[in-house]
Each structure stands twice: as C-alpha cells, then as structure tokens.
Design an enzyme around this catalytic site. Structure first.
Site, short mmCIF file in Angstrom:
data_model
loop_
_atom_site.label_atom_id
_atom_site.label_comp_id
_atom_site.label_asym_id
_atom_site.label_seq_id
_atom_site.Cartn_x
_atom_site.Cartn_y
_atom_site.Cartn_z
N GLU A 1 10.08 -1.80 -0.78
CA GLU A 1 10.99 -2.94 -0.64
C GLU A 1 10.82 -3.99 -1.74
O GLU A 1 9.71 -4.35 -2.11
CB GLU A 1 10.74 -3.62 0.71
CG GLU A 1 11.60 -4.84 0.97
CD GLU A 1 11.27 -5.49 2.29
OE1 GLU A 1 12.19 -6.04 2.92
OE2 GLU A 1 10.10 -5.46 2.70
N ASP B 1 -2.10 -3.89 -7.37
CA ASP B 1 -1.19 -3.20 -6.44
C ASP B 1 -1.94 -2.93 -5.14
O ASP B 1 -3.07 -2.45 -5.17
CB ASP B 1 -0.73 -1.89 -7.07
CG ASP B 1 0.50 -1.29 -6.40
OD1 ASP B 1 0.57 -1.32 -5.16
OD2 ASP B 1 1.38 -0.79 -7.11
N ARG C 1 -0.22 -1.27 -2.48
CA ARG C 1 0.59 -0.35 -1.68
C ARG C 1 -0.20 0.86 -1.21
O ARG C 1 0.09 1.44 -0.17
CB ARG C 1 1.80 0.11 -2.50
CG ARG C 1 2.86 -0.96 -2.64
CD ARG C 1 3.97 -0.51 -3.57
NE ARG C 1 3.51 -0.42 -4.96
CZ ARG C 1 4.29 -0.10 -5.98
NH1 ARG C 1 5.57 0.18 -5.75
NH2 ARG C 1 3.82 -0.06 -7.20
#
Length: 418
Positions: free
Chosen positions: A246, A329, A331
């Site tokens: 997203e 990051d 994720r």
C-alpha cells in the site's frame, strides 16, 4: 456504561483459568478443519477463547467504542447467512503444510461450514477471510483499451472499462511457532518483542504459551483475481502476479514522488492481458504503508529528503529513511508468500515486480517464477526518478541501465517549494 453492554466482573485473560471448560486446542497444519480447530478470538463466553488478540486488527478499537457508547451489544454474534464465498478456493496441499502458511487461517473463509458443529454449540467463530465479486474501473485501464493494449471482451473487461474481479479480504492470523521459525528466531524472543513493542497490550504473549495463535492489530491484505480461478492450479495456463504494498498517497491520490500507482496499474494491465489469454492474473494488495513504517514516518522521510543539502537525491534515498526510522524497510516479505500458497499457486509465469526481497521470499517458499516484469520506462513519473534509480542501484531487478555513484548523485527530485 449501559448494563446490557458490560458485565459486573472483569475476567483477566492473561493467566490460565483453573475452572470452566478448556479451550479447543489448535493443531496447526492439520488437513481436517475439525482436527485443526477453529480460531476463536471473542470473549463472549469464558473458556471459548483459544488465541491471543482480536478480530479486525486495529479496527477492534472502534468496536470497543461502539460497545462503550451503547451502539453495539458486546455479546452480538454475527449472522453468517448468505455470507459464504462466492467462489470456491481450495483446499490445496499447502493448507496442510504448517510451514507453507503461518500468517493466515486457510479455513478463514469457510468457518460457517467447516466449524458448523461448534457454531451450533454456541461458539462465536468469525471468518477471517471473505470472498466476493466486484467491478473495478480505473481511468488508466480505459486508456489501455483506447491504445489497443487491452481488449473489451464482455467477460473480463466490459464496455466502459469495467473490470470483473473476484476479491478476497484477509485478516492476519499468526501461528507463532511458524512465524518464529520463518524468521530464524526463538518463539520466546518473538513473543517478548511483540509484547514489549505493543506496549504490553497482549500479556498473553508472555503468560500463555499454550496459546499458539495471535491475531495482530495490523492491517491485512486484499486479493484481486482476474480471470478463471481454476487456471491458478492448471499447469497449462499462465499466471501473472503483482504483489503490491500500500501507498495511499500514490495509489489513491496520484502523488508523483514514487512509482506505486503506475506500477500497480501496469500490474493490473498485465493481469488482464494474461487472463484474456486464458490464464489468470492476481493482485495482492498488502496494508504496509510506507514500507510498513507508517505514513507519519513516510512523510517525515519525504521532508528530510527534500530539505537535505543538495536536495532530494538518488544516492541518499535509502540513507534518509534509515536516519529517520532506523531501518530502510520493515515489510519483511518472509510472510508474504503465504497468501500465494493459500491460493494454490505453484508457478508464476509473469511476476510484475522489481523487488528482490519479494522474488527471494516467493522462490524460497517453493514457488517458481518464470519471468520478472519491470515497470516500463515511460510510466515512471519525473519526480519518481530518484526512487527508481536508487532501487536499481541497490540491486532491484531491471532490464535497463544501472547508474554509477556519480550518475546517481545527479538524479534529483523537486524541492518542497516547487
């Protein structure tokens, strides 16, 4: 508080109870749903709850407000009549592999039929997956039809550019031993970190080792399937996949500082083309805003990038994120392939992604990727050059040129005042 919405006693869930019925055990990875056991995260009856956390992730707080204000009865049980999936998905062999799927409940869409006996006995078992059909329409797809890249076939793409999809909303359901193994850490270390980094929100993480499943307060994901679902497991038909994290600013509002919406649209276009060839296209849309750093952190990084000496530069793209967030990051794509295994995917013919993290996670989970599809140069916004060149220099997949350090320093974005 209205009496009908609150009990006279508060029953703590942080320690095992010495009275009442024991919760239904969960045997993660069992092929038979009854043997596996249902996921019960509600507190309507003492002794029924067998997991940590709550349904609906962060939206559970809104449920609390609804109960507190008297708008919702705390013991409300959902009427699941006519809510079953509109398309049949699974079961597949991966559903019975405790190492293939550890972050979602493969039976989450069919709790009404899989656990009907328990439901009739008064257990409040709620779906964690819902499957429906819809039409989506994006102006870029209409442009693709006008340019001849996509065709109106009346089935997949209808007149006016409406795209027919099957979509599934999925809430995260973490099997803690499996998640720990996926990250090569101990379950104890995982539980402690989850407990501490959520401000002690879920004490059962450290006091209830018998609870093996956790419903984390995070966003889930949505799957958009274009074409025939049966083609997913047909070895003779092509499968295209775009795994998209997203980016609200770009995906919805068209911000041009990144390639997110253009790449998402390109992924959809490849999926439509694959479906119209007789195969199937799949978009995985994960709620991991700002590389799972959150939108506030993301905007802080934007400011830091544009205000630094020399302005927004490709050679400092990742460094600015790490300065603000402490990491580039979050994720952690290790859990991402689970949804692909839930869908029964064993081979991806066209992977619409440049990310090595996604590629490595998918292939290491046992799924073959035949072709990787980068974003076409003409779709990259001018202000997103900083991002794309920095990613390519960091090792992202590309079929084009990779700039050296000197050339990277010359790639700059717009300032805050432009």
């Amino acid at each position: 508080m209205p009496k009908q919405n609150s009990s006279r006693h508060i029953v703590l869930t942080s320690h095992p109870s010495n009275y009442g019925p024991k919760p239904i055990p969960i045997q993660w990875g069992a092929a038979d749903p009854i043997e596996r056991g249902p996921i019960i995260a509600t507190l309507t009856k003492q002794g029924h709850r067998n997991v940590i956390g709550t349904h609906s992730g962060g939206y559970a707080v809104y449920r609390a407000l609804a109960v507190a204000s008297g708008a919702l009865q705390s013991d409300h049980r959902a009427d699941l009549t006519n809510t079953s999936p509109v398309e049949h998905i699974g079961p597949y062999p991966s559903w019975a592999d405790p190492e293939k799927i550890v972050s979602l409940d493969p039976f989450g869409a069919i709790v009404g039929e899989a656990f009907q006996t328990y439901y009739e006995q008064g257990y409040d078992i709620r779906p964690t997956i819902a499957v429906t059909k819809a039409h989506i329409n994006m102006p870029e797809l209409q442009e693709a039809v006008f340019d001849g890249r996509l065709q109106i076939d009346g089935k997949i793409m209808k007149t006016g550019g409406d795209l027919v999809v099957t979509k599934a909303a999925i809430e995260p359901v973490w099997y803690l031993p499996g998640v720990a193994k996926r990250f090569n850490i101990s379950e104890g270390d995982l539980r402690r970190a989850l407990f501490e980094q959520t401000g002690g929100m879920f004490p059962e993480l450290v006091t209830r080792p018998d609870y093996l499943v956790f419903l984390p307060p995070i966003g889930g994901l949505t799957v958009y399937i274009i074409g025939d679902i049966a083609a997913i497991t047909d070895p003779n038909k092509p499968v295209a996949v775009r795994v998209h994290d997203e980016c609200n600013g770009s995906d919805v509002f068209g911000s041009d500082i990144c390639t997110c919406r253009p790449y998402l649209v390109h992924g959809i276009e490849v999926c439509v083309q694959t479906a119209q060839e007789g195969g199937v296209g799949i978009i995985i849309y994960s709620r991991k805003e700002g590389r799972a750093l959150g939108e506030v952190t993301k905007f802080l990084v934007y400011n830091a990038r544009k205000r630094q000496e020399g302005g927004d530069r490709a050679d400092a793209y990742f460094a600015r994120t790490e300065c603000v967030a402490g990491v580039q990051d979050m994720r952690f794509q290790e859990l991402m392939p689970d949804v692909l295994h839930w869908l029964g995917i064993t081979r991806i013919d066209r992977m619409v992604s440049m990310s090595n993290m996604k590629y490595n996670a998918i292939t290491q989970s046992g799924i073959e990727i035949v072709e990787r599809v980068p974003i076409p140069e003409e779709l990259i916004p001018n202000d997103a050059r900083v991002e794309i060149e920095a990613k390519k220099a960091a090792g992202y997949f590309t079929t084009g040129e990779v700039l050296d350090d000197t050339e990277l320093s010359e790639i700059k974005g717009r300032s805050l005042v432009e």
